[in-house]
Design an enzyme around this catalytic site. Sequence first.
Site, PDB file in Angstrom:
ATOM      1  N   THR A   1       0.849  -1.188   0.000  1.00 30.87           N
ATOM      2  CA  THR A   1       0.000   0.000   0.000  1.00 30.87           C
ATOM      3  C   THR A   1       0.883   1.235   0.000  1.00 30.87           C
ATOM      4  OG1 THR A   1      -0.111   0.195   2.409  1.00 30.87           O
ATOM      5  CG2 THR A   1      -1.714  -1.244   1.359  1.00 30.87           C
TER       6      THR A   1
ATOM      7  N   GLU B   1      -6.431  -4.005   2.585  1.00 34.12           N
ATOM      8  CA  GLU B   1      -6.372  -4.978   3.671  1.00 34.12           C
ATOM      9  C   GLU B   1      -7.576  -5.915   3.707  1.00 34.12           C
ATOM     10  OE1 GLU B   1      -3.947  -1.358   4.799  1.00 34.12           O
ATOM     11  OE2 GLU B   1      -5.832  -1.778   3.769  1.00 34.12           O
TER      12      GLU B   1
ATOM     13  N   LYS C   1     -12.107  19.525  10.224  1.00 33.92           N
ATOM     14  CA  LYS C   1     -12.490  19.866  11.602  1.00 33.92           C
ATOM     15  C   LYS C   1     -12.455  21.389  11.745  1.00 33.92           C
ATOM     16  CE  LYS C   1     -10.190  15.577  12.978  1.00 33.92           C
ATOM     17  NZ  LYS C   1      -9.572  15.339  11.654  1.00 33.92           N
TER      18      LYS C   1
ATOM     19  N   TRP D   1     -17.567  18.882  12.391  1.00 36.94           N
ATOM     20  CA  TRP D   1     -16.874  18.040  11.420  1.00 36.94           C
ATOM     21  C   TRP D   1     -17.590  18.183  10.082  1.00 36.94           C
ATOM     22  CZ3 TRP D   1     -14.845  12.668  13.332  1.00 36.94           C
ATOM     23  CH2 TRP D   1     -13.951  12.879  14.400  1.00 36.94           C
TER      24      TRP D   1
END
Length: 549
Positions: free
Chosen positions: A189, A336, A446, A451
Amino acid sequence: MLDPTATAPADEAFDDPLLIGSLLRSTLVVAAEREIVHEGRVRLTYRTWRERVGRLASALQACGIGPGDTVAVMDWDSHRYLECFFAVPMMGAVLHTVNIRLSPEQIRYTIDHADDAAIIVHRDFVPMLEAIAPSLRARPRIITIDDGGPPLATTLETVGEYEVLLASADADFEFPALDERTRATTFYTTGTTGEPKGVHYSHRKLVLHTLSVATAVGSASGQGRFHRDDVYMPVTPMFHVHAWGIPYVATLLGVKQVYPGRYEPAKLLRLIAEEGVTFSHGVPTLLHMLLEHPDSAAVDLGRLKMVVGGSAMSRGLAAAALARGIDAFAGYGMSETCPVLTVAHLDAAALAAPPDEQIRLRCKTGRPLPLIDLRVADEDLAPVPRDGSTVGEVVVRAPWFTPGYLADRERSNALWRGGWLHTGDLGHQDAAGYLQVTDRLKDVIKSGGEWISSLVLEDLASRIEGVGEAAAIGVPDARWGERPLLLVVPAGGRDLGADAVRAHFERAVERGEISRYAVPERIEIVDAIAKTSVGKIDKKRLRTEWAGD
């Protein structure tokens, strides 16, 4: 009382392991004469392709490669790559699919870290390999690929050319009986911090993922269905999580497969037309390129089904694809998880809904595949309500996920904290099982106490006429901590001003779609947006580039 001998196995019963070679059994009976095509210039039947798989294993063995050795591949998407997908792990070796878009230094790191014993390298990547070869820890055996060109001149010490080696090798290689937990593949990755991380899978995990994906896409009633009469062509690189594992599914089903080599929009469109491609998958950037290319208008795309993943598919892009007749729908996963976790199939009721509702559902992250335990969780890993609005981290479990990172216990433990694989994504799930990822934990903006989802901002921008691509990031702000910055690429060279984009966001505030604090502080009209090596928007790079402006 149950007689324990009643269920005793026969003395000679075969306990069949789940091995990659098992995926070929029925295909070579029912689809032996189906084609595997490379760029329209190489045509093989499954029967002759399987002979080449045996020849490749024989050639590698003659070069000194055996069980447990790692074989790296640096090639464009081709029939040869598919041969490596099978031959290398079937002989008990490990396939390392090298990300050819990494920097030379990162590629050197992955070759060393994987301990590659051999490298199969296309002529286009020989100069890169020549440059890093002196600094490699070991001296792997080098097999070159001329790809129909003249014999290659190189400073590398090679053991031969791919096709020459196969021509003199035995097709009847006797593949060994393996433990299904034998490692089959390794890849790396790109990550956002530190060196690339090695992800690895066993035969068992790859076969289970293949069966689950085949069940999910094959059980769809019509929309998004992948079946034996389809024609498959990936536009996800084969080095990227085994091209999302779909070549294994395509081979299991025995469909005609088309491999395009290097991804060039004109070539992809030509192959779609000439080979009758009906099923594909790729990142939003590739779909956008196909729709915007000058040749696109002359190509009938009405039979194409396309899973769009790697990053969120915006509603604007989905609408443009549907207008051309493309059955586009979202898929979701990560390196993954092998990688597919969810697909956004629509049921009959949804397909009868108005176009805007269909588009909304097609752009959702989707429903979990069979055997996947998916949870939107709070900080204590307890599930949050499936009400379509309560946000938590997406955590998952399934029998085929990677057990961890190669030789990296610390990051492996962080990945599997609490017995769940942590995706690093925030999202919510509704009562019908549809997941909606709202942002990456690392990408959420943020601002003050709020958020702000970068994905929501990008989706809103995509619905503006004249917008081709958009990326939203948080940039430092002395008062609020962060404020949103929106980068916009106009579609097809159109004239687009920041004021028109801002007005669109102000109207979204009036409709209650976003808060007034989510309106981007700055809107920049740019020629291009930086991408990662697998075609995703590179937000880490964008934050670095724009942080001080």
